[in-house]
Design a protein around this motif. Structure first.
Motif, PDB file in Angstrom:
ATOM      1  N   ALA A 152       0.851  -1.185   0.000  1.00  0.00           N
ATOM      2  CA  ALA A 152       0.000   0.000   0.000  1.00  0.00           C
ATOM      3  C   ALA A 152       0.885   1.234   0.000  1.00  0.00           C
ATOM      4  N   TRP A 166       0.757   5.737   0.585  1.00  0.00           N
ATOM      5  CA  TRP A 166       0.019   6.918   1.037  1.00  0.00           C
ATOM      6  C   TRP A 166       0.667   8.163   0.445  1.00  0.00           C
ATOM      7  N   GLU A 182      -2.738  -0.896  -2.876  1.00  0.00           N
ATOM      8  CA  GLU A 182      -3.805  -0.153  -2.204  1.00  0.00           C
ATOM      9  C   GLU A 182      -3.318   1.271  -1.960  1.00  0.00           C
ATOM     10  N   CYS A 183      -4.025   2.252  -2.478  1.00  0.00           N
ATOM     11  CA  CYS A 183      -3.569   3.637  -2.397  1.00  0.00           C
ATOM     12  C   CYS A 183      -4.457   4.447  -1.454  1.00  0.00           C
ATOM     13  N   TYR A 184      -3.811   5.183  -0.560  1.00  0.00           N
ATOM     14  CA  TYR A 184      -4.484   6.066   0.382  1.00  0.00           C
ATOM     15  C   TYR A 184      -4.052   7.497   0.052  1.00  0.00           C
ATOM     16  N   THR A 212      -6.809   9.810   5.838  1.00  0.00           N
ATOM     17  CA  THR A 212      -6.626   8.362   5.608  1.00  0.00           C
ATOM     18  C   THR A 212      -5.331   7.838   6.221  1.00  0.00           C
ATOM     19  N   ALA A 269      -5.612   5.006   8.946  1.00  0.00           N
ATOM     20  CA  ALA A 269      -6.050   3.730   8.375  1.00  0.00           C
ATOM     21  C   ALA A 269      -4.900   3.067   7.619  1.00  0.00           C
ATOM     22  N   PHE A 270      -4.121   3.859   6.903  1.00  0.00           N
ATOM     23  CA  PHE A 270      -2.944   3.340   6.190  1.00  0.00           C
ATOM     24  C   PHE A 270      -1.933   2.766   7.185  1.00  0.00           C
TER      25      PHE A 270
END
Length: 308
Positions: free
Chosen positions: A159, A161, A172-174, A179, A182-183
């Motif tokens: 992921a 951010w 998965e991109c934040y 956010t 959560a990241f």
């Protein structure tokens, strides 16, 4: 219309030879041999000279020889002069190599095996599948994206951010401050590849570490001031973090008595994760000069409002 290089002299000699081969029409000067200062149109530097507008009155473009520009005092560079950070294959390849080995060092428990070796202990530890290890990269620029794309090939759950939205296959991109928690909550190994700005200075702090799962690890290949080093030591002591690999510190180098030097769960390297490679860097700079002369956007030109 000359080009001035102001950084490591040994690398500058390599740049000079490459310019002579690839752009013989552009006179190349190596600081402090400026020659006719009024003829300098392009400057490549780690740090520009003080008051560059006065020193180089006809300067048109400033190139950073590094991937970042936080070492620049942009107030001394006139607003009409574009500032371009270095985005070249050598920097990207070096960073991908360094972060990959750092992640695998943590993932395959090499900190623990080093401790066992020093104690003459021969004991197997359970091997954890890559798919169960969650990697999180702060910063989705060229370097962060390249790192995630490589780590994804190992099967890690990846992921990223960033301040603004991105879309990357299999990652998965934040985006945005709301956010971040959560990241962090889904990240077992946190990698910092952010630019250093007032908003990111000190971001690797107690609040960030508390938001990570207990026993997470940190890899900082951004800048030393991203990290609150006292908070890191506290997080390691309290078990919030298990390991840290630091290629950057604040200051560089740390004082000899600093506890990070000898901490058994910390590895320090002297800001060598990646470096500009003269052959590819010169190609990138010459291409940007061609783009500038043609009125096209330059690759890596910064937005001064954002600071990167």
């Amino acid at each position: 219309m000359s080009f001035l290089y102001k950084a490591d002299p040994a690398r500058g000699e390599q740049w000079a030879r490459l310019f002579a081969q690839k752009a013989p029409d552009i006179p190349f000067r190596l600081w402090p041999d400026v020659g006719d200062a009024a003829s300098v149109r392009y400057l490549a530097a780690w740090q520009p000279p003080e008051n560059p507008h006065a020193a180089l009155p006809n300067l048109e473009v400033v190139f950073s020889v590094g991937a970042g520009i936080d070492q620049f005092d942009l107030s001394g560079v006139p607003a009409h002069v574009p500032v371009v950070r270095m985005i070249e294959p050598g920097i990207v390849e070096g960073m991908v190599e360094y972060v990959t080995q750092a992640v695998l060092t943590i993932h395959r428990d090499l900190f623990d095996y080093a401790a066992q070796q020093s104690a003459c202990v021969w004991r197997e530890l359970p091997v954890r599948p890559a798919a169960t290890r969650r990697i999180g990269v702060l910063g989705l620029g060229v370097l962060g994206t390249a790192v995630l794309e490589r780590l994804r090939l190992f099967g890690f759950a990846c992921a990223g951010w960033s301040r603004s939205p991105h879309t990357l296959d299999g990652i998965e991109c934040y985006a945005g401050a709301d956010t971040l928690d959560a990241f962090l909550a889904r990240t077992d190994i946190l990698i910092c590849l952010l630019p250093l700005t007032p908003a990111t200075r000190g971001l690797l702090n107690k609040a960030t570490f508390d938001a990570l799962p207990a026993g997470a690890s940190l890899i900082n290949v951004g800048r030393g001031p991203h990290l609150n080093q006292d908070d890191l030591l506290d997080a390691l002591a309290g078990g919030r973090l298990r390991n840290a690999i630091l290629d950057v510190t604040d200051p560089e180098p740390l004082p000899a008595a600093h506890p990070l030097w000898t901490h058994p769960r910390v590895r320090i390297t002297p800001h060598i994760a990646s470096a500009t490679r003269p052959d590819t860097a010169v190609d990138v700079v010459l291409d940007n000069i061609r783009r500038y002369r043609a009125g096209l956007p330059m690759i890596g030109q910064i937005d001064r409002r954002q600071g990167y």
